[in-house]
Design a protein around this motif. Structure first.
Motif, PDB file in Angstrom:
ATOM      1  N   ARG A 248       0.831  -1.198   0.000  1.00 49.30           N
ATOM      2  CA  ARG A 248       0.000   0.000   0.000  1.00 49.30           C
ATOM      3  C   ARG A 248       0.869   1.253   0.000  1.00 49.30           C
ATOM      4  NH1 ARG A 248      -3.966  -1.253   4.957  1.00 49.30           N
ATOM      5  NH2 ARG A 248      -2.094  -2.225   5.790  1.00 49.30           N
ATOM      6  N   GLN A 249       0.410   2.275  -0.705  1.00 55.37           N
ATOM      7  CA  GLN A 249       1.134   3.535  -0.726  1.00 55.37           C
ATOM      8  C   GLN A 249       0.621   4.497   0.344  1.00 55.37           C
ATOM      9  OE1 GLN A 249       0.844   4.962  -4.776  1.00 55.37           O
ATOM     10  NE2 GLN A 249       2.517   3.672  -5.441  1.00 55.37           N
ATOM     11  N   GLN A 250      -0.517   4.175   0.923  1.00 54.39           N
ATOM     12  CA  GLN A 250      -1.068   4.996   2.003  1.00 54.39           C
ATOM     13  C   GLN A 250      -1.818   4.104   2.985  1.00 54.39           C
ATOM     14  OE1 GLN A 250      -2.919   9.042   1.449  1.00 54.39           O
ATOM     15  NE2 GLN A 250      -4.789   7.977   2.010  1.00 54.39           N
ATOM     16  N   ILE A 251      -1.717   4.440   4.254  1.00 54.05           N
ATOM     17  CA  ILE A 251      -2.436   3.736   5.307  1.00 54.05           C
ATOM     18  C   ILE A 251      -3.261   4.757   6.059  1.00 54.05           C
ATOM     19  CG2 ILE A 251      -2.218   2.413   7.451  1.00 54.05           C
ATOM     20  CD1 ILE A 251       0.469   1.349   6.345  1.00 54.05           C
ATOM     21  N   MET A 252      -4.558   4.510   6.170  1.00 54.37           N
ATOM     22  CA  MET A 252      -5.437   5.433   6.889  1.00 54.37           C
ATOM     23  C   MET A 252      -6.228   4.680   7.947  1.00 54.37           C
ATOM     24  SD  MET A 252      -8.554   7.903   5.559  1.00 54.37           S
ATOM     25  CE  MET A 252      -7.517   9.257   5.021  1.00 54.37           C
ATOM     26  N   ARG A 253      -6.345   5.303   9.098  1.00 55.41           N
ATOM     27  CA  ARG A 253      -7.203   4.799  10.160  1.00 55.41           C
ATOM     28  C   ARG A 253      -8.097   5.940  10.605  1.00 55.41           C
ATOM     29  NH1 ARG A 253      -5.617   0.984   8.240  1.00 55.41           N
ATOM     30  NH2 ARG A 253      -4.567  -0.842   9.103  1.00 55.41           N
ATOM     31  N   SER A 254      -9.410   5.781  10.441  1.00 53.88           N
ATOM     32  CA  SER A 254     -10.342   6.835  10.832  1.00 53.88           C
ATOM     33  C   SER A 254     -11.653   6.198  11.276  1.00 53.88           C
ATOM     34  CB  SER A 254     -10.599   7.801   9.673  1.00 53.88           C
ATOM     35  OG  SER A 254     -11.306   7.151   8.634  1.00 53.88           O
ATOM     36  N   ARG A 255     -12.475   7.007  11.931  1.00 54.88           N
ATOM     37  CA  ARG A 255     -13.734   6.485  12.434  1.00 54.88           C
ATOM     38  C   ARG A 255     -14.672   7.653  12.746  1.00 54.88           C
ATOM     39  NH1 ARG A 255     -12.869   2.637  17.288  1.00 54.88           N
ATOM     40  NH2 ARG A 255     -11.918   1.383  15.635  1.00 54.88           N
ATOM     41  N   SER A 256     -15.942   7.432  12.468  1.00 53.11           N
ATOM     42  CA  SER A 256     -16.952   8.425  12.844  1.00 53.11           C
ATOM     43  C   SER A 256     -17.303   8.258  14.317  1.00 53.11           C
ATOM     44  CB  SER A 256     -18.213   8.255  11.994  1.00 53.11           C
ATOM     45  OG  SER A 256     -17.937   8.513  10.635  1.00 53.11           O
ATOM     46  N   PHE A 257     -17.663   9.360  14.962  1.00 50.66           N
ATOM     47  CA  PHE A 257     -18.021   9.326  16.375  1.00 50.66           C
ATOM     48  C   PHE A 257     -19.498   8.969  16.536  1.00 50.66           C
ATOM     49  CE2 PHE A 257     -14.837  13.008  16.411  1.00 50.66           C
ATOM     50  CZ  PHE A 257     -13.764  12.143  16.558  1.00 50.66           C
ATOM     51  N   SER A 258     -19.817   8.381  17.676  1.00 53.27           N
ATOM     52  CA  SER A 258     -21.219   8.098  17.966  1.00 53.27           C
ATOM     53  C   SER A 258     -21.965   9.375  18.332  1.00 53.27           C
ATOM     54  CB  SER A 258     -21.333   7.079  19.103  1.00 53.27           C
ATOM     55  OG  SER A 258     -20.656   7.541  20.264  1.00 53.27           O
ATOM     56  N   HIS A 259     -21.218  10.383  18.844  1.00 60.88           N
ATOM     57  CA  HIS A 259     -21.794  11.687  19.185  1.00 60.88           C
ATOM     58  C   HIS A 259     -20.875  12.774  18.628  1.00 60.88           C
ATOM     59  CE1 HIS A 259     -24.469   9.548  21.904  1.00 60.88           C
ATOM     60  NE2 HIS A 259     -23.408   8.985  22.463  1.00 60.88           N
TER      61      HIS A 259
END
Length: 435
Positions: A248-259
């Motif tokens: 992979r040329q990019q690694i992303m870790r993200s997440r939407s909040f419950s609030h």
């Protein structure tokens, strides 16, 4: 002759929830998306009730209670573990596999027929082995191309008379044509909604219509990808097994909040948590990154709020994989981009220009990661691998965790990933040792 098999776990997430719950065997089960939003997996019993994919849960909550539907939050740790077990079991029965997603993989069946092995029986053996060893029901499609193998898997899943295994090579040319004619062109791997609309205007409505189309004419109008699909339907293999996945040329870790979140410390906690994940992934894959960035988004559907969709990024003087540096850069970007009183819905961290660690040419005058940083990161990784994820972590990742952490109110136990969640059979009885 090249022969592929596509092995796919049926209703994979829902099936994982049933593995350690025999009481759910014949009960409808659904699994929800992040923050318990929409339906992302349904057991066959839930499908019969008419529950749709991506249907918001709040719309069917009362219906699920009335119909005794078992509802679960997404247990990604459990699904990943059972996926690994399923892939290992499949790999033990064939020469090599090419994992395609968490619940399916292509397997190489070339050469087995020459050794006197019946490919259909091999398909049934794989299916039975996975169910016996892992508890996941599967279907198997066998064909001379990946696209046809995927299509055969679809047929095996939807036509009970096939008993879960469909071998294209067992079918006469007349039955092959009939099999292609019974499904719309949209069921072909790689043919999406836009392709379907244009193909139907050309009179190509079924899989058979596409298989009989002129590959060169399709290439001139739609490009090489759809042209390859046509050739694969005609029996010419154009997509080989990928035994070595490209880095992979990019690694992303993200997440939407419950609030919605507005406190800076809460955002810092989430940023630190995702930075740890990026660093861990870099080291596990033996890679380093040249850039670090963050994601900072408000909710675009709340038109009454002031909006911000920020993706700031910073270049590094030398490639890194240590978590401490990633956190330091991400924190600096957060300080620059954060706006007080904004209501944030999502945040994350990404690292870019990722290359193998051994491919980096060191500069005599360039600063590099210190040996101590590397030792600390590797030590943390080994402890977390042995005792559980985030047994050791950076203190900032605990800031405001209850505020930004994903909501999973219906989470099942980590049967295979957490010691305290190991299944127990009957009450524990104290026995007296007779000596």
């Amino acid at each position: 002759m090249q022969v592929f098999a596509l092995v796919d776990g049926n209703s994979f997430f829902a099936s994982c929830e049933k593995v350690f719950r025999p009481d759910l065997t014949d009960r409808p089960v659904i699994v929800l998306s992040n923050n318990d939003g929409c339906v992302v997996a349904r057991s066959k019993e839930a499908k019969k009730l008419g529950i749709k994919m991506c249907q918001p849960y709040f719309q069917i909550e009362e219906f699920c209670i009335r119909e005794n539907v078992a509802v679960f939050s997404s247990n990604y740790e459990l699904y990943a573990n059972l996926s690994g077990r399923m892939m290992s079991t499949i790999a033990s029965q064939v020469d090599c596999i090419d994992p395609y997603s968490i619940d399916e993989c292509f397997a190489n069946m070339s050469g087995y027929e020459g050794l006197g092995t019946d490919l259909t029986q091999l398909g049934f053996r794989i299916k039975d082995k996975v169910f016996k060893d892992v508890g996941i029901p599967t279907c198997v499609g066998i064909a001379p191309t990946k696209t046809l193998a995927k299509y055969c898997n679809h047929l095996a899943k939807h036509y009970g008379g096939l008993k879960g295994v469909c071998n294209w090579l067992d079918l006469t040319p007349q039955r092959q044509a009939k099999a292609l004619a019974c499904e719309p062109v949209s069921e072909i791997w790689g043919v999406g909604r836009r392709y379907t609309e244009h193909l139907e205007k050309m009179g190509i409505r079924t899989a058979l219509d596409l298989a009989r189309a002129d590959a060169e004419a399709i290439r001139n109008r739609f490009g090489i990808t759809l042209s390859m699909t046509v050739r694969e339907l005609q029996g010419t293999s154009c997509i080989p097994l990928e035994l070595v996945k490209p880095k992979r040329q990019q690694i992303m870790r993200s997440r939407s909040f419950s609030h919605l979140v507005c406190d800076k410390d809460d955002l810092l906690g989430a940023i630190t948590f995702h930075a740890q994940e990026c660093g861990r992934t870099l080291r596990r894959e033996g890679t380093v990154a040249h850039t670090v960035g963050i994601v900072l988004n408000t909710n675009p559907f709340r038109l009454q709020d002031v909006q911000q969709q920020a993706y700031p990024c910073v270049g590094l003087p030398y490639p890194i994989s240590d978590t401490n540096t990633i956190i330091h850069c991400a924190r600096r970007l957060l300080n620059q981009s954060y706006r007080r009183d904004f209501l944030y819905k999502r945040t994350g961290v990404y690292v870019g220009e990722v290359v193998p660690k051994g491919a980096v040419t060191k500069d005599l005058f360039e600063e590099t990661e210190t040996e101590q940083q590397q030792i600390i990161c590797e030590l943390m990784d080994s402890i977390n691998t042995r005792y559980g994820k985030n047994t050791l972590c950076f203190a900032a990742s605990k800031l405001g965790k209850g505020t930004w952490e994903m909501s999973r109110a219906r989470l099942s136990p980590g049967y295979t990933t957490c010691w305290k969640d190991l299944p127990r059979v009957g009450p524990l009885l104290e026995e007296t040792v007779p000596f």
